[in-house]
Design a protein around this motif. Structure first.
Motif, PDB file in Angstrom:
ATOM      1  N   LEU A   1       0.825  -1.207   0.000  1.00 42.99           N
ATOM      2  CA  LEU A   1       0.000   0.000   0.000  1.00 42.99           C
ATOM      3  C   LEU A   1       0.862   1.262   0.000  1.00 42.99           C
ATOM      4  N   LYS A   2       1.919   1.248   0.791  1.00 46.24           N
ATOM      5  CA  LYS A   2       2.807   2.412   0.870  1.00 46.24           C
ATOM      6  C   LYS A   2       3.375   2.767  -0.500  1.00 46.24           C
ATOM      7  N   GLY A   3       3.584   1.766  -1.352  1.00 42.47           N
ATOM      8  CA  GLY A   3       4.175   2.003  -2.664  1.00 42.47           C
ATOM      9  C   GLY A   3       3.193   2.375  -3.754  1.00 42.47           C
ATOM     10  N   LEU A   4       1.894   2.421  -3.452  1.00 40.72           N
ATOM     11  CA  LEU A   4       0.908   2.739  -4.480  1.00 40.72           C
ATOM     12  C   LEU A   4       0.785   4.249  -4.668  1.00 40.72           C
ATOM     13  N   PRO A   5       0.750   4.723  -5.901  1.00 38.47           N
ATOM     14  CA  PRO A   5       0.681   6.167  -6.169  1.00 38.47           C
ATOM     15  C   PRO A   5      -0.529   6.856  -5.538  1.00 38.47           C
ATOM     16  N   ALA A   6      -1.646   6.145  -5.432  1.00 39.71           N
ATOM     17  CA  ALA A   6      -2.867   6.761  -4.912  1.00 39.71           C
ATOM     18  C   ALA A   6      -2.857   6.912  -3.392  1.00 39.71           C
ATOM     19  N   VAL A   7      -1.928   6.243  -2.718  1.00 41.37           N
ATOM     20  CA  VAL A   7      -1.919   6.221  -1.252  1.00 41.37           C
ATOM     21  C   VAL A   7      -0.900   7.220  -0.715  1.00 41.37           C
ATOM     22  N   ASP A   8      -1.381   8.163   0.092  1.00 33.66           N
ATOM     23  CA  ASP A   8      -0.502   9.156   0.707  1.00 33.66           C
ATOM     24  C   ASP A   8       0.045   8.686   2.047  1.00 33.66           C
ATOM     25  N   GLN A   9      -0.791   7.956   2.805  1.00 30.18           N
ATOM     26  CA  GLN A   9      -0.364   7.501   4.122  1.00 30.18           C
ATOM     27  C   GLN A   9      -1.065   6.204   4.484  1.00 30.18           C
ATOM     28  N   VAL A  10      -0.330   5.348   5.199  1.00 28.83           N
ATOM     29  CA  VAL A  10      -0.874   4.095   5.718  1.00 28.83           C
ATOM     30  C   VAL A  10      -0.786   4.142   7.235  1.00 28.83           C
ATOM     31  N   VAL A  11      -1.897   3.801   7.904  1.00 24.51           N
ATOM     32  CA  VAL A  11      -1.953   3.759   9.357  1.00 24.51           C
ATOM     33  C   VAL A  11      -2.218   2.315   9.763  1.00 24.51           C
ATOM     34  N   VAL A  12      -1.401   1.741  10.648  1.00 22.39           N
ATOM     35  CA  VAL A  12      -1.558   0.341  11.010  1.00 22.39           C
ATOM     36  C   VAL A  12      -1.953   0.192  12.472  1.00 22.39           C
ATOM     37  N   ALA A  13      -2.661  -0.897  12.748  1.00 19.06           N
ATOM     38  CA  ALA A  13      -3.031  -1.275  14.107  1.00 19.06           C
ATOM     39  C   ALA A  13      -2.959  -2.792  14.198  1.00 19.06           C
ATOM     40  N   ASP A  14      -2.912  -3.293  15.427  1.00 18.88           N
ATOM     41  CA  ASP A  14      -2.813  -4.736  15.628  1.00 18.88           C
ATOM     42  C   ASP A  14      -3.353  -5.056  17.021  1.00 18.88           C
TER      43      ASP A  14
ATOM     44  N   VAL B   1     -16.662   3.242   6.127  1.00 19.46           N
ATOM     45  CA  VAL B   1     -15.383   3.277   5.417  1.00 19.46           C
ATOM     46  C   VAL B   1     -15.283   2.102   4.455  1.00 19.46           C
ATOM     47  N   PRO B   2     -15.025   2.319   3.161  1.00 23.43           N
ATOM     48  CA  PRO B   2     -14.818   1.209   2.225  1.00 23.43           C
ATOM     49  C   PRO B   2     -13.783   0.234   2.781  1.00 23.43           C
ATOM     50  N   THR B   3     -14.106  -1.054   2.699  1.00 19.87           N
ATOM     51  CA  THR B   3     -13.323  -2.069   3.410  1.00 19.87           C
ATOM     52  C   THR B   3     -12.826  -3.163   2.481  1.00 19.87           C
ATOM     53  N   PHE B   4     -11.583  -3.548   2.696  1.00 17.72           N
ATOM     54  CA  PHE B   4     -10.973  -4.702   2.029  1.00 17.72           C
ATOM     55  C   PHE B   4     -10.690  -5.734   3.114  1.00 17.72           C
ATOM     56  N   CYS B   5     -11.082  -6.981   2.888  1.00 16.20           N
ATOM     57  CA  CYS B   5     -10.825  -8.028   3.879  1.00 16.20           C
ATOM     58  C   CYS B   5     -10.231  -9.248   3.206  1.00 16.20           C
ATOM     59  N   GLU B   6      -9.135  -9.748   3.752  1.00 20.79           N
ATOM     60  CA  GLU B   6      -8.581 -11.011   3.273  1.00 20.79           C
ATOM     61  C   GLU B   6      -9.615 -12.118   3.431  1.00 20.79           C
TER      62      GLU B   6
ATOM     63  N   GLU C   1      -9.141   2.104  -6.110  1.00 25.39           N
ATOM     64  CA  GLU C   1     -10.117   2.599  -7.083  1.00 25.39           C
ATOM     65  C   GLU C   1     -11.535   2.458  -6.540  1.00 25.39           C
ATOM     66  N   VAL C   2     -11.773   1.377  -5.787  1.00 28.33           N
ATOM     67  CA  VAL C   2     -13.063   1.215  -5.108  1.00 28.33           C
ATOM     68  C   VAL C   2     -13.257   2.347  -4.103  1.00 28.33           C
ATOM     69  N   VAL C   3     -12.207   2.626  -3.329  1.00 28.78           N
ATOM     70  CA  VAL C   3     -12.255   3.715  -2.345  1.00 28.78           C
ATOM     71  C   VAL C   3     -12.541   5.050  -3.036  1.00 28.78           C
ATOM     72  N   ALA C   4     -11.910   5.270  -4.183  1.00 37.97           N
ATOM     73  CA  ALA C   4     -12.082   6.532  -4.919  1.00 37.97           C
ATOM     74  C   ALA C   4     -13.436   6.619  -5.613  1.00 37.97           C
ATOM     75  N   GLY C   5     -14.150   5.487  -5.672  1.00 42.79           N
ATOM     76  CA  GLY C   5     -15.460   5.488  -6.321  1.00 42.79           C
ATOM     77  C   GLY C   5     -15.413   5.364  -7.819  1.00 42.79           C
ATOM     78  N   THR C   6     -14.268   4.956  -8.368  1.00 45.77           N
ATOM     79  CA  THR C   6     -14.116   4.830  -9.820  1.00 45.77           C
ATOM     80  C   THR C   6     -14.236   3.388 -10.303  1.00 45.77           C
ATOM     81  N   ARG C   7     -14.456   2.458  -9.367  1.00 39.55           N
ATOM     82  CA  ARG C   7     -14.542   1.043  -9.751  1.00 39.55           C
ATOM     83  C   ARG C   7     -15.523   0.319  -8.841  1.00 39.55           C
ATOM     84  N   GLU C   8     -16.276  -0.604  -9.431  1.00 39.71           N
ATOM     85  CA  GLU C   8     -17.145  -1.467  -8.639  1.00 39.71           C
ATOM     86  C   GLU C   8     -16.293  -2.506  -7.905  1.00 39.71           C
TER      87      GLU C   8
END
Length: 332
Positions: free
Chosen positions: A19-32, A85-90, A291-298
């Motif tokens: 995620l850190k390396g993707l052009p669309a992502v400015d910041q990544v925040v992690v929790a555990d 918040v748009p969500t991605f889950c493994e 792209e899902v987060v940005a609303g440009t893709r289903e």
């Protein structure tokens, strides 16, 4: 955009770096679940970290990535929905069919997009195979072979929460079979065995398994897998049709050698982990999520897709235990 990620184990830390390396992502925040581990990973990768999931979701994230233990997936998806918040889950959505179905109903009753992580859908080889089927290049497909062979088994501590071999490992094959062929499974006959470490059997699991699936157009699919493939991490698919055949995962890195004299192919270094084998696919998958987060893709892989693959896994598990053919109609 700002992406929050929960779970910084092996796949979580890998996703955070991607995620850190993707052009669309400015910041990544992690929790555990272990805040100290989140802090360590954040410092190693140059990311922000949050004390817990509520703090992460309250920090103004645009998207939420779940890479925590499977047992936490359902609750975390609910947290993402509640936060809007748009969500991605493994994969998988949950450890059992009832909980999976409950989450599907929640997601489908919400306007918040939820993307489930089946990365093979973003692999170039599988996409090419899907195109070959869809265009009729192969004629009618009569047989499919799919395998997932891990180079080495996971740690014992992983097995109790994995859901078992069919739900954890070959569920990837079940999803990609549906994706590539465009067909549905109608029946399965499955078997499994424990040839390696005793702990698999202690948890009611197996380390090697096979299944014969019949699709709704009478195509036969042979699925096999193991936790012990010393040659390397080997994930492939073959599709055999009336006009031609195609193979996915057959390249210089394939963990296989020919017994024929004078044949040097494959001649490259085999992949040893799924992260190595599917690194480009993971990048493409998380790019799709932005792209899902940005609303440009289903959403490219829905909770209902995950439910369909999970039902096949459930049918295989039932077949293994009862040593009989199981139809998908039996799986509620």
């Amino acid at each position: 955009m700002r992406i929050g990620l929960v779970g910084v184990g092996r796949i979580g830390a890998f996703h955070a770096a991607t995620l850190k390396g993707l052009p669309a992502v400015d910041q990544v925040v992690v929790a555990d679940a272990d805040p100290g581990r989140a802090e360590v990973v954040a410092k190693e990768l140059g990311l922000e970290y949050a004390a817990d999931v509520p703090a992460l979701l309250d920090s103004g994230v645009d998207g939420f990535v779940i890479a925590a233990a499977t047992s936490a997936h359902a609750g975390l998806i609910e947290a993402g929905l509640a936060a809007g918040v748009p969500t991605f889950c493994e994969k998988p959505v949950a450890l059992d069919l009832e909980e999976t179905s409950r989450v599907v109903a929640l997601v489908e009753g919400s306007t918040v997009p939820v993307h489930i992580g089946f990365q093979r859908r973003f692999d170039a080889g599988y996409q090419a195979a899907r195109e070959a089927v869809a265009t009729g290049e192969l004629g009618f497909v009569h047989h499919v072979r799919a395998n997932t062979n891990d180079a080495f088994p996971p740690h014992q501590s992983y097995i109790p929460q994995s859901g078992g071999f069919f739900r954890d490992c070959t569920v990837h094959d079940f999803d990609i079979i549906r994706y590539v062929t465009g067909r549905e499974v109608v029946s399965v006959y499955a078997a499994g065995a424990n040839r390696g470490e005793a702990f698999f059997g202690e948890y009611g699991d197996v380390d090697s398994a096979a299944a014969l699936l019949t699709l709704d157009d009478s195509t036969f699919v042979a699925v096999s897998g193991t936790r012990y493939n010393g040659a390397g991490h080997d994930v492939r698919m073959e599709l055999h049709g009336s006009l031609g055949s195609i193979a996915v995962g057959l390249d210089s890195h394939t963990a296989l050698r020919s017994a024929e004299p004078g044949v040097a192919f494959p001649d490259g270094q085999p992949h040893m982990t799924f992260m190595d084998r599917f690194q480009p696919a993971y990048v493409a998958e998380l790019t799709a999520f932005t792209e899902v987060v940005a609303g440009t893709r289903e959403v490219p892989c829905t909770v209902r897709d995950a439910l369909a693959a999970f039902r096949i896994a459930e049918a295989c598990e039932l077949s293994r235990h009862e040593n009989r053919l199981v139809t998908l109609d039996e799986i509620a």
